[in-house]
Design an enzyme around this catalytic site. Structure first.
Site, PDB file in Angstrom:
ATOM      1  N   PRO A   7       0.787  -1.227   0.000  1.00  0.00           N
ATOM      2  CA  PRO A   7       0.000   0.000   0.000  1.00  0.00           C
ATOM      3  C   PRO A   7       0.824   1.284   0.000  1.00  0.00           C
ATOM      4  CG  PRO A   7      -0.114  -1.100   2.132  1.00  0.00           C
ATOM      5  CD  PRO A   7       0.534  -2.059   1.174  1.00  0.00           C
ATOM      6  N   ASN A   8       0.305   2.244  -0.732  1.00  0.00           N
ATOM      7  CA  ASN A   8       0.834   3.610  -0.839  1.00  0.00           C
ATOM      8  C   ASN A   8       2.080   3.729  -1.717  1.00  0.00           C
ATOM      9  OD1 ASN A   8      -1.133   4.831   0.941  1.00  0.00           O
ATOM     10  ND2 ASN A   8      -0.101   3.791   2.621  1.00  0.00           N
TER      11      ASN A   8
ATOM     12  N   ARG B 243       4.877  11.168  -2.545  1.00  0.00           N
ATOM     13  CA  ARG B 243       4.697  10.771  -1.153  1.00  0.00           C
ATOM     14  C   ARG B 243       5.971  11.036  -0.345  1.00  0.00           C
ATOM     15  NH1 ARG B 243       4.779   4.529   0.986  1.00  0.00           N
ATOM     16  NH2 ARG B 243       4.224   5.033   3.122  1.00  0.00           N
TER      17      ARG B 243
ATOM     18  N   TYR C 119      11.199   9.080   0.850  1.00  0.00           N
ATOM     19  CA  TYR C 119      11.177   8.067  -0.214  1.00  0.00           C
ATOM     20  C   TYR C 119      11.789   8.542  -1.531  1.00  0.00           C
ATOM     21  CZ  TYR C 119       8.067   5.728   3.056  1.00  0.00           C
ATOM     22  OH  TYR C 119       7.555   5.129   4.183  1.00  0.00           O
TER      23      TYR C 119
ATOM     24  N   ASN D 236       8.051  -5.546  -1.393  1.00  0.00           N
ATOM     25  CA  ASN D 236       8.021  -4.423  -0.448  1.00  0.00           C
ATOM     26  C   ASN D 236       6.618  -4.426   0.157  1.00  0.00           C
ATOM     27  OD1 ASN D 236       7.935  -2.097   1.016  1.00  0.00           O
ATOM     28  ND2 ASN D 236       9.029  -0.849  -0.491  1.00  0.00           N
TER      29      ASN D 236
ATOM     30  N   ALA E 137       3.490  -0.781   4.687  1.00  0.00           N
ATOM     31  CA  ALA E 137       3.000  -0.765   6.077  1.00  0.00           C
ATOM     32  C   ALA E 137       2.619  -2.167   6.565  1.00  0.00           C
ATOM     33  CB  ALA E 137       1.811   0.182   6.190  1.00  0.00           C
TER      34      ALA E 137
ATOM     35  N   GLU F  51      12.912  -9.230   0.765  1.00  0.00           N
ATOM     36  CA  GLU F  51      12.092  -8.129   1.290  1.00  0.00           C
ATOM     37  C   GLU F  51      12.868  -6.831   1.079  1.00  0.00           C
ATOM     38  OE1 GLU F  51      11.232  -8.616   5.448  1.00  0.00           O
ATOM     39  OE2 GLU F  51      10.391  -6.593   5.647  1.00  0.00           O
TER      40      GLU F  51
ATOM     41  N   HIS G  42      12.859  -2.563   1.488  1.00  0.00           N
ATOM     42  CA  HIS G  42      12.305  -1.293   1.964  1.00  0.00           C
ATOM     43  C   HIS G  42      13.148  -0.166   1.390  1.00  0.00           C
ATOM     44  CE1 HIS G  42       9.633  -3.275   4.759  1.00  0.00           C
ATOM     45  NE2 HIS G  42      10.641  -4.080   5.031  1.00  0.00           N
TER      46      HIS G  42
ATOM     47  N   ARG H 206      13.846   4.822  11.716  1.00  0.00           N
ATOM     48  CA  ARG H 206      12.603   5.600  11.741  1.00  0.00           C
ATOM     49  C   ARG H 206      11.823   5.316  13.028  1.00  0.00           C
ATOM     50  NH1 ARG H 206       9.601   5.071   6.217  1.00  0.00           N
ATOM     51  NH2 ARG H 206       8.493   6.823   7.156  1.00  0.00           N
TER      52      ARG H 206
HETATM   53  C1  DQA Z   1       8.475   1.073   3.420  1.00  0.00           C
HETATM   54  C2  DQA Z   1       8.641   1.344   4.912  1.00  0.00           C
HETATM   55  C3  DQA Z   1       7.316   1.134   5.645  1.00  0.00           C
HETATM   56  O1  DQA Z   1       7.484   1.394   7.039  1.00  0.00           O
HETATM   57  C4  DQA Z   1       6.253   2.070   5.119  1.00  0.00           C
HETATM   58  O2  DQA Z   1       5.017   1.808   5.748  1.00  0.00           O
HETATM   59  C5  DQA Z   1       6.141   2.026   3.643  1.00  0.00           C
HETATM   60  C6  DQA Z   1       7.343   1.885   2.818  1.00  0.00           C
HETATM   61  C7  DQA Z   1       9.758   1.430   2.635  1.00  0.00           C
HETATM   62  O3  DQA Z   1       9.825   1.025   1.466  1.00  0.00           O
HETATM   63  O4  DQA Z   1      10.640   2.113   3.144  1.00  0.00           O
HETATM   64  O5  DQA Z   1       5.042   2.184   3.094  1.00  0.00           O
HETATM   65  O6  DQA Z   1       8.219  -0.318   3.232  1.00  0.00           O
END
Ligand code: DQA
Length: 144
Positions: free
Chosen positions: A8-9, A16, A21, A72, A75, A96, A98, A105
């Site tokens: 998500p997102n 964003r 990011y 990825n 959240a 995985e 990120h 963070r």
């Molecule tokens: C994320 C880190 C997560 O904590 C966050 O909720 C994201 C992106 C990253 O790619 O740094 O949506 O996975």
């Protein structure tokens, strides 16, 4: 086939929280992954969803195919046991990724419920993390 699955997102990349990011868009991320796959001679498919059931369906399909996955979970990393259970069904390898360094963070981001079932984890290297994940997986993709 290597699936690059994003939670998500992440479709909002570029606008964003660019201070966290970066300004790279999701389309740029997709292009980077496809170009990396082409250079390495592996087929890559990049997807993003905000819907848990859709991600579960993609993970189930990847499990059935025995495909490797770059994930990825966004959240969902921090609390989603259904995604974790689906990730642990994979028969291929799982990297995985990120974009940000989740360990520097907020405290709630420090733990990922996915990491214990991942082959490896890359965090904090921006979208370059996806390229590195594909470079790691490509030589043995589809051969395991
Ligand atoms: C994320 C880190 C997560 O904590 C966050 O909720 C994201 C992106 C990253 O790619 O740094 O949506 O996975």
């Amino acid at each position: 086939m290597i699936y690059v699955l994003n939670g998500p997102n992440l479709g909002r990349l570029g606008t964003r929280e660019p201070e966290i990011y970066g300004t790279t868009t999701f389309a740029d991320l997709e292009r980077l992954c496809l170009e990396t796959g082409a250079a390495l001679g592996v087929e890559v498919e990049v997807r993003q969803t905000d819907a848990e059931h859709e991600m579960l369906r993609w993970l189930h399909a990847a499990a059935d195919e025995g495909a490797d996955v770059v994930l990825n979970p966004a959240a969902w990393s921090h609390y989603n046991i259904a995604i974790r259970d689906a990730a642990s069904m994979l028969r291929g390898r799982l990297v995985e990724v990120h974009i940000s360094n989740i360990h520097t963070r907020e405290e709630f981001r420090h733990h990922s419920v996915i990491s214990a079932v991942a082959t490896g984890v890359i965090a904090g290297l921006g979208i370059d993390g996806y390229r590195l994940a594909l470079q790691h997986l490509a030589p043995l993709a589809g051969k395991g």
